[in-house]
Design an enzyme around this catalytic site. Sequence first.
Site: not given
Length: 360
Positions: A74, A132, A335
């Site tokens: 993910d 996760e 991210h």
Amino acid sequence: MTAIPLETTATSAELTRQLCDIESVSGGEGAIADAIEAAARRAPHLDVTRVGDTIVARTALGRDRRVVIAGHIDTVPVNGNLPTRPLVVDGEEHLWGRGTVDMKAGVAVQLKLAVELAEPVFDVTWIWYDHEEVGEEHNGLRRLAAEHPDLMQGDFAILGEPSNGQIEGGCNGTLRAEIRTRGVRAHSARAWAGHNAIHDAAAVLQVLQEYRPREVDVEGLRYREGLNAVRISGGVAGNVIPDECIVEVNYRFAPSRSLEEATAHVVDLFAGFDVRVVDAASGARPGLDAPLAIEFIEAVGATPQPKYGWTDVARFSALGIPAVNFGPGDPTKAHADDESVPVAQIAGTEASLRAWLTRS
């Protein structure tokens, strides 16, 4: 629905692109899990089990040692950074896009090797798991450990978290706590009739401002701790003195400290305040003295570094399995909206793992 076909004969960088272009924000991993499962089932040497959107593929060669190699499938939410595209950074070829660093490049390396290596020198359990990037209660590896602990057993584990193609041992623990201040509501025109809870939060922020985090040596690696405010909430209306304010703090603590010790530390720091721990996970000691860890370090030829963030190596550590982080990608780009991974680093990670698993 037919699974999206993955070309596992392609380079690991190309396979990274294929995986990244299957959007899989946490909670939407079904399509990528289907694709990985279909690819793994095409390899006759793998015994494949699916638990929700977690895929486990195992060899059963009768080797005397078993290695577990895992990665999550993910990502955090997309923000205009899909589909992927090639990018050149300082003359070096990169693949840009969501998930390239965290951590589909690592997953691509793992999937390619899982399908291609029919006779590794160890038995290998490959795990690709969901959820996760969200709350602990949803984590696919946590669910697997609870429901099928036999599928996670091994003598050593590698988690493909981004580590710049180097070995990062263990991980810090993490704890989130809410620090509450309380007041009395009143009309803001008559503030003296109440008590402002937000103003009292200044004392909480002062503790954080003056706090000096530790640097702690654990089994030869130096871990850096951190204690920071990550969210503040309070207030009722524009003309009301607030009766509550919440400062949420995040404590990242070295793996030499237990969860109980970390909790006590935070409670002591904010003595006199209402402290509520809302989420916590233990760290993991490096475990680099384990025989397979030593062999792996020698094979990669790297000097191990500490992992400052929390990762799922802690789950393996809790099961008594020494584990390290090893994957392509700069963790500071995880991210980020400009997330990108060097293509050469993907290839290098694959080469190191392949050489170790085949003794070539």
